[in-house]
Design a protein around this motif. Structure first.
Motif, PDB file in Angstrom:
ATOM      1  N   LYS A  56       7.202  33.499  35.363  1.00 21.03           N
ATOM      2  CA  LYS A  56       8.049  34.051  36.423  1.00 21.03           C
ATOM      3  C   LYS A  56       7.690  35.511  36.696  1.00 21.03           C
ATOM      4  CE  LYS A  56      12.927  35.016  37.325  1.00 21.03           C
ATOM      5  NZ  LYS A  56      14.298  34.841  36.807  1.00 21.03           N
ATOM      6  N   GLU A  57       7.583  36.291  35.647  1.00 20.67           N
ATOM      7  CA  GLU A  57       7.287  37.721  35.815  1.00 20.67           C
ATOM      8  C   GLU A  57       5.907  37.929  36.430  1.00 20.67           C
ATOM      9  OE1 GLU A  57       8.101  41.595  36.129  1.00 20.67           O
ATOM     10  OE2 GLU A  57       9.532  40.044  35.547  1.00 20.67           O
ATOM     11  N   ASN A  58       4.935  37.111  36.040  1.00 23.01           N
ATOM     12  CA  ASN A  58       3.592  37.215  36.623  1.00 23.01           C
ATOM     13  C   ASN A  58       3.627  36.954  38.121  1.00 23.01           C
ATOM     14  OD1 ASN A  58       2.111  37.897  34.334  1.00 23.01           O
ATOM     15  ND2 ASN A  58       1.730  35.787  33.781  1.00 23.01           N
ATOM     16  N   VAL A  59       4.339  35.907  38.529  1.00 26.11           N
ATOM     17  CA  VAL A  59       4.425  35.566  39.958  1.00 26.11           C
ATOM     18  C   VAL A  59       5.098  36.695  40.728  1.00 26.11           C
ATOM     19  CG1 VAL A  59       5.499  33.997  41.637  1.00 26.11           C
ATOM     20  CG2 VAL A  59       4.319  33.066  39.629  1.00 26.11           C
ATOM     21  N   ILE A  60       6.187  37.221  40.198  1.00 26.54           N
ATOM     22  CA  ILE A  60       6.888  38.323  40.861  1.00 26.54           C
ATOM     23  C   ILE A  60       5.952  39.529  40.998  1.00 26.54           C
ATOM     24  CG2 ILE A  60       8.754  40.014  40.606  1.00 26.54           C
ATOM     25  CD1 ILE A  60      10.382  37.724  39.258  1.00 26.54           C
ATOM     26  N   GLU A  81       4.674  41.255  44.418  1.00 31.28           N
ATOM     27  CA  GLU A  81       4.959  42.673  44.647  1.00 31.28           C
ATOM     28  C   GLU A  81       3.685  43.449  44.965  1.00 31.28           C
ATOM     29  OE1 GLU A  81       8.969  43.526  42.023  1.00 31.28           O
ATOM     30  OE2 GLU A  81       7.027  43.781  41.046  1.00 31.28           O
ATOM     31  N   GLU A  82       2.622  43.179  44.227  1.00 33.40           N
ATOM     32  CA  GLU A  82       1.362  43.887  44.444  1.00 33.40           C
ATOM     33  C   GLU A  82       0.768  43.554  45.811  1.00 33.40           C
ATOM     34  OE1 GLU A  82      -1.108  42.836  41.113  1.00 33.40           O
ATOM     35  OE2 GLU A  82       0.285  43.751  39.687  1.00 33.40           O
ATOM     36  N   ILE A 118      -4.821  34.593  49.979  1.00 37.76           N
ATOM     37  CA  ILE A 118      -6.028  34.710  49.154  1.00 37.76           C
ATOM     38  C   ILE A 118      -5.798  35.718  48.032  1.00 37.76           C
ATOM     39  CG2 ILE A 118      -8.493  35.307  49.129  1.00 37.76           C
ATOM     40  CD1 ILE A 118      -7.769  32.712  50.710  1.00 37.76           C
ATOM     41  N   GLU A 119      -5.160  36.830  48.354  1.00 36.89           N
ATOM     42  CA  GLU A 119      -4.887  37.856  47.347  1.00 36.89           C
ATOM     43  C   GLU A 119      -3.948  37.327  46.258  1.00 36.89           C
ATOM     44  OE1 GLU A 119      -3.834  41.752  48.875  1.00 36.89           O
ATOM     45  OE2 GLU A 119      -4.983  41.333  50.692  1.00 36.89           O
ATOM     46  N   VAL A 120      -2.958  36.525  46.651  1.00 36.14           N
ATOM     47  CA  VAL A 120      -2.054  35.922  45.666  1.00 36.14           C
ATOM     48  C   VAL A 120      -2.837  34.984  44.756  1.00 36.14           C
ATOM     49  CG1 VAL A 120      -0.111  34.328  45.355  1.00 36.14           C
ATOM     50  CG2 VAL A 120       0.058  36.171  47.041  1.00 36.14           C
ATOM     51  N   LEU A 121      -3.700  34.162  45.337  1.00 33.84           N
ATOM     52  CA  LEU A 121      -4.502  33.231  44.537  1.00 33.84           C
ATOM     53  C   LEU A 121      -5.418  33.984  43.569  1.00 33.84           C
ATOM     54  CD1 LEU A 121      -5.411  30.527  47.211  1.00 33.84           C
ATOM     55  CD2 LEU A 121      -3.648  30.432  45.437  1.00 33.84           C
ATOM     56  N   LEU A 122      -5.986  35.087  44.021  1.00 34.80           N
ATOM     57  CA  LEU A 122      -6.820  35.912  43.129  1.00 34.80           C
ATOM     58  C   LEU A 122      -5.980  36.515  42.009  1.00 34.80           C
ATOM     59  CD1 LEU A 122      -9.108  37.705  45.745  1.00 34.80           C
ATOM     60  CD2 LEU A 122      -9.776  35.924  44.114  1.00 34.80           C
ATOM     61  N   GLU A 166      -5.367  33.891  39.405  1.00 35.10           N
ATOM     62  CA  GLU A 166      -6.557  33.698  38.579  1.00 35.10           C
ATOM     63  C   GLU A 166      -6.706  34.839  37.569  1.00 35.10           C
ATOM     64  OE1 GLU A 166     -11.305  32.681  39.008  1.00 35.10           O
ATOM     65  OE2 GLU A 166     -10.101  32.903  40.808  1.00 35.10           O
ATOM     66  N   GLU A 167      -6.478  36.061  38.034  1.00 32.45           N
ATOM     67  CA  GLU A 167      -6.639  37.239  37.191  1.00 32.45           C
ATOM     68  C   GLU A 167      -5.590  37.301  36.081  1.00 32.45           C
ATOM     69  OE1 GLU A 167      -5.992  41.667  38.415  1.00 32.45           O
ATOM     70  OE2 GLU A 167      -7.840  40.935  39.338  1.00 32.45           O
ATOM     71  N   LYS A 168      -4.327  37.075  36.423  1.00 28.33           N
ATOM     72  CA  LYS A 168      -3.237  37.232  35.453  1.00 28.33           C
ATOM     73  C   LYS A 168      -3.016  36.002  34.590  1.00 28.33           C
ATOM     74  CE  LYS A 168      -0.333  40.622  37.840  1.00 28.33           C
ATOM     75  NZ  LYS A 168      -0.143  41.676  36.881  1.00 28.33           N
ATOM     76  N   MET A 169      -3.314  34.813  35.145  1.00 23.03           N
ATOM     77  CA  MET A 169      -2.976  33.584  34.433  1.00 23.03           C
ATOM     78  C   MET A 169      -4.182  32.725  34.081  1.00 23.03           C
ATOM     79  SD  MET A 169       0.428  32.385  36.406  1.00 23.03           S
ATOM     80  CE  MET A 169       1.117  33.529  37.560  1.00 23.03           C
ATOM     81  N   GLY A 170      -5.351  33.113  34.570  1.00 22.13           N
ATOM     82  CA  GLY A 170      -6.551  32.357  34.265  1.00 22.13           C
ATOM     83  C   GLY A 170      -6.610  30.995  34.926  1.00 22.13           C
ATOM     84  N   LEU A 171      -5.832  30.810  35.999  1.00 19.69           N
ATOM     85  CA  LEU A 171      -5.797  29.533  36.710  1.00 19.69           C
ATOM     86  C   LEU A 171      -6.478  29.700  38.062  1.00 19.69           C
ATOM     87  CD1 LEU A 171      -4.730  26.613  36.758  1.00 19.69           C
ATOM     88  CD2 LEU A 171      -2.622  27.491  37.748  1.00 19.69           C
TER      89      LEU A 171
END
Length: 77
Positions: A2-6, A10-11, A38-42, A45-50
């Motif tokens: 949840k915190e990663n998605v938020i 935000e970023e 695209i930025e959200v998807l990146l 990938e960066e924060k969650m490795g997915l």
């Protein structure tokens, strides 16, 4: 998760408005465009490795933070 998605929202959107309302529709409120997707998807990938492609999700899957969290939980889960 949840915190990663938020944090990713935000970023990308440069606002903390999403933190106050996880059901805020980012498309209806014109907070996220195709480049932002695209930025959200990146960020995922960066924060969650997915690694996800834009075709892996439907618009509704990313319309709110809660929708994206649910979607990611099914992918990782």
């Amino acid at each position: 998760m949840k915190e990663n998605v938020i944090e990713i929202f935000e970023e990308v959107m440069d606002t903390d408005e999403i933190r106050d309302n996880l059901d805020l529709d980012v498309f209806e409120n014109e907070m996220l465009d195709s480049m932002g997707i695209i930025e959200v998807l990146l960020g995922i990938e960066e924060k969650m490795g997915l690694s996800l492609q834009p075709t892996d999700l439907e618009r509704k899957d990313m319309a709110t933070a809660n929708n994206l969290i649910s979607f990611l939980e099914t992918k990782i889960g």
